[in-house]
Scaffold this active site. Structure first.
Site, PDB file in Angstrom:
ATOM      1  N   SER A  96       0.845  -1.193   0.000  1.00 11.95           N
ATOM      2  CA  SER A  96       0.000   0.000   0.000  1.00 11.95           C
ATOM      3  C   SER A  96       0.886   1.251   0.000  1.00 11.95           C
ATOM      4  O   SER A  96       1.737   1.402  -0.880  1.00 11.95           O
ATOM      5  CB  SER A  96      -0.950  -0.044   1.191  1.00 11.95           C
ATOM      6  OG  SER A  96      -1.960   0.918   1.068  1.00 11.95           O
ATOM      7  N   ARG A 133     -11.636   7.144   8.680  1.00 14.13           N
ATOM      8  CA  ARG A 133     -11.264   5.725   8.763  1.00 14.13           C
ATOM      9  C   ARG A 133     -12.370   4.837   8.200  1.00 14.13           C
ATOM     10  O   ARG A 133     -12.083   3.862   7.491  1.00 14.13           O
ATOM     11  CB  ARG A 133     -10.987   5.340  10.216  1.00 14.13           C
ATOM     12  CG  ARG A 133     -10.710   3.866  10.432  1.00 14.13           C
ATOM     13  CD  ARG A 133      -9.489   3.406   9.666  1.00 14.13           C
ATOM     14  NE  ARG A 133      -9.139   2.033  10.019  1.00 14.13           N
ATOM     15  CZ  ARG A 133      -8.046   1.418   9.598  1.00 14.13           C
ATOM     16  NH1 ARG A 133      -7.178   2.046   8.831  1.00 14.13           N
ATOM     17  NH2 ARG A 133      -7.798   0.177   9.948  1.00 14.13           N
ATOM     18  N   ASP A 147      -8.475  -6.494  -4.963  1.00 11.68           N
ATOM     19  CA  ASP A 147      -8.146  -5.156  -4.473  1.00 11.68           C
ATOM     20  C   ASP A 147      -8.889  -4.104  -5.288  1.00 11.68           C
ATOM     21  O   ASP A 147      -8.716  -4.009  -6.502  1.00 11.68           O
ATOM     22  CB  ASP A 147      -6.637  -4.934  -4.596  1.00 11.68           C
ATOM     23  CG  ASP A 147      -6.138  -3.696  -3.871  1.00 11.68           C
ATOM     24  OD1 ASP A 147      -6.951  -2.800  -3.576  1.00 11.68           O
ATOM     25  OD2 ASP A 147      -4.917  -3.624  -3.618  1.00 11.68           O
ATOM     26  N   HIS A 184      -7.946  -5.224  -0.689  1.00  9.86           N
ATOM     27  CA  HIS A 184      -6.636  -4.603  -0.484  1.00  9.86           C
ATOM     28  C   HIS A 184      -5.915  -5.180   0.729  1.00  9.86           C
ATOM     29  O   HIS A 184      -4.698  -5.417   0.686  1.00  9.86           O
ATOM     30  CB  HIS A 184      -6.842  -3.099  -0.325  1.00  9.86           C
ATOM     31  CG  HIS A 184      -5.584  -2.316  -0.153  1.00  9.86           C
ATOM     32  ND1 HIS A 184      -4.651  -2.187  -1.157  1.00  9.86           N
ATOM     33  CD2 HIS A 184      -5.097  -1.611   0.911  1.00  9.86           C
ATOM     34  CE1 HIS A 184      -3.651  -1.435  -0.726  1.00  9.86           C
ATOM     35  NE2 HIS A 184      -3.891  -1.077   0.524  1.00  9.86           N
ATOM     36  N   ASP A 185      -6.636  -5.433   1.801  1.00  2.96           N
ATOM     37  CA  ASP A 185      -6.019  -5.970   3.013  1.00  2.96           C
ATOM     38  C   ASP A 185      -5.516  -7.398   2.848  1.00  2.96           C
ATOM     39  O   ASP A 185      -4.908  -7.946   3.780  1.00  2.96           O
ATOM     40  CB  ASP A 185      -7.001  -5.917   4.184  1.00  2.96           C
ATOM     41  CG  ASP A 185      -7.009  -4.567   4.881  1.00  2.96           C
ATOM     42  OD1 ASP A 185      -6.188  -3.696   4.521  1.00  2.96           O
ATOM     43  OD2 ASP A 185      -7.835  -4.374   5.802  1.00  2.96           O
TER      44      ASP A 185
END
Length: 382
Positions: free
Chosen positions: A168, A238, A332, A363-364
């Site tokens: 990232s 967040r 992702d 993505h994680d």
């Protein structure tokens, strides 16, 4: 190896998020980099950098591996949570004797990024006048962050990194390293990242920045000397960001339309389970992170473009000397696979490898799929 360690740097009170003097040091070490000339022409004086390390640097200084953290990460890559360290390692299981990064062979280091809030100089740090930098903190770029890391490497006696590895935002630094310092990096591993910030990424970041800056407690970035912090805005930021970190498939299969147990969202009397999930991650972040750093680092990510000042993408990487492993995650949606493929296609044929991790986690996935990622890293550093 040189010994740059010193007492922890002075930081101003930063509200509920971020490490501050007087907090337990945990596994942090600190080094003074002195004044740092920034890409846009300003100079940041008295830069301090916090880092953690594992293993032993060899006499030649060339068995080092640098781990680059993502936006809300820090230098605590592996290890338990505890006093002064509210979260366990974000890549726990990667580093150690016999692990994917074997500390019997490699000296592994991770530093908190320039502009961060876990011991490295950032907007919550004290400026020379004794007040927090706040809104006066200069604009920093990914290249500035890499410059700071190179200065730390010099202090530690690292001559060449066996590998620079990041995902990232960390992947942005991992690809800049061999471009800025081609004689200092043998291998770069760029995970779930991009050669440049896309319009889509910048668009996702815009409401995050707006949420923080619209919080009345933001005070134009100068809230450090007040008794409040813009935690509402940071929490909203967040929540927006976390949606981009996971895939639609995972959220659907994991939560569906289920209500949070004991709550009834019909008629607005409660939350759906996915809303509770976002609230959980919101609350975790605002207890450990500083909103000023979130803004500074997000703007640095938006400015990321390895072709800036170097021609087009192919020209920028045409003379790269390091081997580059480009790794995408199939689901992702923040940095889709096409960006990994674009970077791979631009690299010289004899300097590139491409791997796509099949994962439902979005993505994680680069954090969750430890064995798949670990094998790629292990193969890269051999």
């Amino acid at each position: 190896m040189n010994s740059p360690e010193r007492t922890p740097p002075g930081l101003a009170p930063a509200g509920p998020g971020g490490w501050r003097p007087g907090d337990p040091v945990a596994d942090r070490k600190f080094a003074s980099l002195g004044a740092l000339r920034l890409e846009l022409g300003t100079t940041l004086p008295d830069v301090e950098i916090a880092y953690e390390s594992w293993g032993t640097l060899n006499a030649a200084g060339d068995n080092a591996v640098l781990i680059e953290h993502a936006l809300t990460g820090d230098a605590h890559v592996v290890g338990a949570a505890g006093p002064g360290q509210p979260t366990p390692g974000w890549w726990d299981g990667l580093i150690g004797p016999g692990r994917y990064l074997d500390t019997d062979r490699y000296f592994v280091i991770a530093s908190n990024v320039l502009g961060g809030c876990q011991g490295t100089t950032g907007p919550s740090s004290l400026a020379p006048d004794g007040r927090a930098w706040g809104s006066r903190f200069p604009f920093v770029t990914v290249r500035d962050q890499v410059h700071a890391e190179r200065r730390l490497a010099d202090l530690l006696g690292i001559t060449t990194f066996r590998a620079v590895i990041g995902g990232s935002m960390g992947g942005m630094r991992a690809i800049e390293w061999p471009l800025m310092y081609p004689d200092r990096v043998a291998r770069a591993v760029v995970l779930a990242s991009t050669p440049y910030a896309t319009a889509d990424e910048i668009a996702w970041c815009a409401p995050q920045l707006a949420a923080i800056e619209a919080d009345p407690a933001w005070h134009g970035g100068d809230y450090y000397e007040t008794d409040e912090a813009p935690t509402v805005g940071l929490g909203i930021a967040r929540s927006i960001a976390h949606v981009t970190y996971r895939s639609e498939y995972e959220l659907t299969t994991r939560f569906g339309r289920e209500p949070q147990p004991g709550e009834n969202p019909l008629g607005g009397q409660g939350r759906y389970a996915v809303e509770s999930y976002l609230d959980h991650h919101r609350d975790k972040l605002i207890g450990r992170f500083d909103a000023g750093s979130y803004v500074v680092l997000t703007r640095a990510m938006n400015a990321h473009d390895i072709a800036r000042g170097r021609g087009d993408l192919a020209s920028a990487v045409s003379e790269i000397q390091a081997q580059v492993s480009v790794v995408g995650v199939s689901s992702d949606r923040l940095y889709p696979v096409r960006l990994s493929e674009e970077l791979y296609a631009a690299l010289p044929e004899d300097r590139r490898e491409l791997a796509i991790i099949d994962s439902p986690y979005g993505h994680d996935g680069f954090l969750i799929e430890l064995d798949a990622v670990g094998k790629i890293i292990n193969d890269a550093v051999r």
